[in-house]
Design an enzyme around this catalytic site. Structure first.
Site, mmCIF file in Angstrom:
data_model
loop_
_atom_site.group_PDB
_atom_site.id
_atom_site.type_symbol
_atom_site.label_atom_id
_atom_site.label_comp_id
_atom_site.label_asym_id
_atom_site.label_seq_id
_atom_site.Cartn_x
_atom_site.Cartn_y
_atom_site.Cartn_z
ATOM 1 N N ASP A 1 0.841 -1.293 -0.049
ATOM 2 C CA ASP A 1 -0.027 -0.096 -0.117
ATOM 3 C C ASP A 1 0.890 1.387 0.059
ATOM 4 O OD1 ASP A 1 -3.281 0.179 0.764
ATOM 5 O OD2 ASP A 1 -2.101 1.918 0.868
ATOM 6 N N LYS B 1 -0.522 3.038 7.581
ATOM 7 C CA LYS B 1 -1.344 1.831 7.441
ATOM 8 C C LYS B 1 -0.224 0.602 7.414
ATOM 9 C CE LYS B 1 -5.104 1.228 4.442
ATOM 10 N NZ LYS B 1 -5.744 1.071 3.188
ATOM 11 N N ASN C 1 -23.576 -7.310 -9.031
ATOM 12 C CA ASN C 1 -23.972 -6.409 -8.209
ATOM 13 C C ASN C 1 -25.101 -5.413 -8.452
ATOM 14 O OD1 ASN C 1 -22.188 -6.647 -6.114
ATOM 15 N ND2 ASN C 1 -20.615 -4.936 -6.641
ATOM 16 N N GLY D 1 -26.742 0.990 0.690
ATOM 17 C CA GLY D 1 -25.482 1.927 0.706
ATOM 18 C C GLY D 1 -24.460 1.295 0.385
ATOM 19 N N CYS E 1 -20.065 -0.259 -2.500
ATOM 20 C CA CYS E 1 -19.965 -0.991 -3.757
ATOM 21 C C CYS E 1 -21.340 -0.656 -4.678
ATOM 22 C CB CYS E 1 -19.866 -2.552 -3.532
ATOM 23 S SG CYS E 1 -18.546 -2.675 -2.519
HETATM 24 C C1 UGA Z 1 -21.717 -6.101 -2.112
HETATM 25 C C2 UGA Z 1 -22.187 -7.622 -2.728
HETATM 26 O O1 UGA Z 1 -23.047 -8.185 -1.994
HETATM 27 C C3 UGA Z 1 -20.806 -8.306 -2.725
HETATM 28 O O2 UGA Z 1 -21.176 -9.785 -3.391
HETATM 29 C C4 UGA Z 1 -19.751 -7.763 -3.445
HETATM 30 O O3 UGA Z 1 -18.692 -8.347 -3.499
HETATM 31 C C5 UGA Z 1 -19.556 -6.412 -3.007
HETATM 32 O O4 UGA Z 1 -20.817 -5.542 -2.812
HETATM 33 C C6 UGA Z 1 -18.630 -5.564 -3.742
HETATM 34 O O5 UGA Z 1 -18.714 -5.165 -4.808
HETATM 35 O O6 UGA Z 1 -17.313 -5.536 -3.052
HETATM 36 P P1 UGA Z 1 -21.622 -5.269 0.348
HETATM 37 O O7 UGA Z 1 -21.493 -4.060 -0.334
HETATM 38 O O8 UGA Z 1 -20.329 -5.525 1.433
HETATM 39 O O9 UGA Z 1 -21.318 -6.399 -0.598
HETATM 40 O O10 UGA Z 1 -22.985 -5.508 1.053
HETATM 41 P P2 UGA Z 1 -24.396 -6.197 0.754
HETATM 42 O O11 UGA Z 1 -24.489 -7.144 2.017
HETATM 43 O O12 UGA Z 1 -24.263 -6.805 -0.502
HETATM 44 O O13 UGA Z 1 -25.308 -5.029 1.196
HETATM 45 C C7 UGA Z 1 -25.286 -3.818 0.342
HETATM 46 C C8 UGA Z 1 -26.426 -2.995 0.948
HETATM 47 O O14 UGA Z 1 -27.776 -3.607 0.454
HETATM 48 C C9 UGA Z 1 -26.595 -2.629 2.337
HETATM 49 O O15 UGA Z 1 -26.909 -1.364 2.307
HETATM 50 C C10 UGA Z 1 -27.652 -3.475 3.020
HETATM 51 O O16 UGA Z 1 -28.210 -3.264 3.880
HETATM 52 C C11 UGA Z 1 -28.612 -3.307 1.540
HETATM 53 N N1 UGA Z 1 -29.670 -4.419 1.370
HETATM 54 C C12 UGA Z 1 -28.964 -5.765 1.444
HETATM 55 C C13 UGA Z 1 -30.808 -4.267 1.434
HETATM 56 O O17 UGA Z 1 -31.457 -3.021 1.783
HETATM 57 N N2 UGA Z 1 -31.838 -5.333 1.510
HETATM 58 C C14 UGA Z 1 -31.328 -6.641 1.185
HETATM 59 O O18 UGA Z 1 -32.364 -7.412 1.220
HETATM 60 C C15 UGA Z 1 -30.051 -6.832 1.235
#
Ligand code: UGA
Length: 444
Positions: A30, A35, A216, A265, A268
């Site tokens: 990095d 860090k 995504n 949110g 990603c």
């Molecule tokens: C997401 C994808 O799920 C991963 O597969 C991917 O690798 C990652 O982005 C990335 O591109 O690096 P992440 O952002 O950690 O992962 O979170 P998620 O668990 O997918 O949730 C994303 C958002 O959707 C959160 O704000 C969560 O509260 C919201 N969410 C999720 C909902 O509002 N409803 C749901 O049913 C599921």
């Protein structure tokens, strides 16, 4: 295999630690000296369950090391993952400056064959651009001695980790996507992941890049779809939890990612949806569906604020307690957290905001002005005219609601994640409002 990871942020760090767990020797890089110094001492700057333990374990047995030198990492490794940030530009496109810089630096220090693997989420055709950048920057002596054979391969290996369960997701992948243009690159990537015995999806680089974008964006679409349905539930007196349950038993649909609430949110989905819209435009296709997905997500916060205003009547000078700040549970990540917009909008209306989150308060303090942070749920509840759930932490399910009610000025709860749907809060004397639970019809 000797492996380098360039970029020790969320994805890079988790990948590095997990590849060490698979038996590889890993060197993480990095540019942030502070860090790297902390990581070398076993200190993690993000909250991710299980990460610190693995980091300490592999630092101790020297399977994992950290450096600021791309030269050192390139010379010590056969495979090099690029996991640097790809922030959004103003127009929504991914900014690939870091990716280009890193590719050029790797090339300048190459002294033999290397497999260069893009791990960051990048638009289609980035692999081709990395290949060109590496070619242009190869040391002259090397280019002359290897005219017939390419001295490197580029591959795409997108990650599908979720924050909060990243280690588990890495160790138990639904699939490992390998985008390659040569047998040698495919063999090496298979070898890297073989200990996991995963389902491999092998394809060309452009398709691999698109798999990540499409995955995504599809998940974001699922969330916006159920959120749109939740608004109709409100209007006609239907219950989104039952609708999602009824839909989810259909194996073609599935129950996951059908949790209605205040929207998605994180670092990603918002960024990747924007980038996919731009990428589609560039390719000559107007992805109107995804534009609507983005709109619905924004409207979900507005609708929640309207619900609060409607039920509270006057928001000005009321004390609002926000339960949960992180964009989702089990993380301290505040990037694009819906709580930020909700708090700012309520402050704009004159509300006094208190907040509590088990992990994200240090990060939230830097982003929010005029918020009083509490040490626990009971201190938060003191003097509040309502509580608002923005993150569905498991811990909140253990709340002693009688104690909370006594501490509050007015027993009102707005549950932006339907976390307390199975607790009889009305029976305990609370006025309780979830998302998509048919409130308009029921009250009229
Ligand atoms: C997401 C994808 O799920 C991963 O597969 C991917 O690798 C990652 O982005 C990335 O591109 O690096 P992440 O952002 O950690 O992962 O979170 P998620 O668990 O997918 O949730 C994303 C958002 O959707 C959160 O704000 C969560 O509260 C919201 N969410 C999720 C909902 O509002 N409803 C749901 O049913 C599921």
């Amino acid at each position: 295999m000797n492996i380098a990871i360039i970029g020790s942020g969320y994805v890079g760090l988790v990948t590095g630690v997990c590849l060490a767990e698979l038996g590889h020797k890993v060197i993480c890089v990095d540019i942030d000296r502070e860090k790297i110094a902390k990581l070398n001492k076993g200190q993690v700057s993000i909250y991710e369950p299980g990460l610190e333990e693995l980091l300490k374990k592999f630092l101790k047995n020297k399977q994992l090391s950290f450096t600021t030198s791309i030269q050192e990492a390139t010379q010590k490794s056969l495979a090099i993952f690029i996991a640097v940030g790809t922030p959004s530009k103003k127009n929504g496109e991914a900014d690939l400056t870091y990716v280009e810089n890193v590719a050029a630096k790797i090339a300048r220090h190459m002294d033999g064959y290397r497999l260069i693997i893009e791990k960051s989420t990048v638009p289609a055709e980035t692999g081709k651009r990395i290949e060109r950048t590496v070619k242009f920057n190869l040391p002259k002596k090397f280019r002359k001695t290897n005219l017939r054979e390419p001295a490197f391969d580029v591959a795409s290996n997108p990650e599908f980790l979720r924050e909060g369960s990243a280690i588990h997701d890495f160790m138990h992948p639904d699939r490992v996507v390998i985008g390659v243009e040569s047998k040698r690159a495919e063999k090496m990537l298979r070898e890297i992941y073989e200990p996991l015995k995963p389902k491999f999806v092998v394809t060309n680089i452009n398709s691999a890049e698109l798999i990540k974008h499409a995955s995504n964006s599809f998940l974001a679409t699922k969330i916006s779809f159920i959120n749109a349905v939740s608004q109709i539930c409100n209007n006609i007196g239907a219950d989104i939890l039952k609708v999602a349950e009824g839909m989810g038993y259909d194996k073609r649909i599935g129950r996951s990612f059908l949790d209605a609430g205040i929207g998605y949110g994180g670092s990603c989905f918002p960024k990747d949806v924007d980038a996919f819209i731009r990428l589609s435009e560039h390719s000559g296709y107007d992805f109107a569906l995804l534009k609507e997905v983005r709109e619905v997500n924004q409207k979900q916060v507005t609708a929640f604020i309207q619900l609060i205003e409607d039920k509270m009547w006057i928001v000005k000078n009321k004390v609002v307690g926000v339960l949960g700040l992180a964009f989702k549970p089990n993380t301290d990540d505040m990037r694009n957290a819906p709580s930020l917009d909700i708090i700012r909008l309520l402050q704009h209306e004159g509300a006094k905001v208190k907040a509590y989150d088990p992990q994200a308060m240090a990060k939230a303090r830097k982003l929010l002005k005029g918020v009083t942070f509490s040490r626990d749920v009971y201190q938060l509840a003191k003097g509040c005219d309502c509580l608002i759930v923005c993150t569905e932490w498991d811990l909140f399910k253990q709340i002693n609601f009688r104690r909370v009610k006594q501490a509050m000025n007015q027993a009102m709860i707005f549950d932006g994640r339907n976390l307390f749907h199975d607790i009889d809060l009305a029976g305990m004397g609370f006025e309780y409002h979830g998302v998509g639970r048919g409130h308009k019809k029921i009250d009229s």
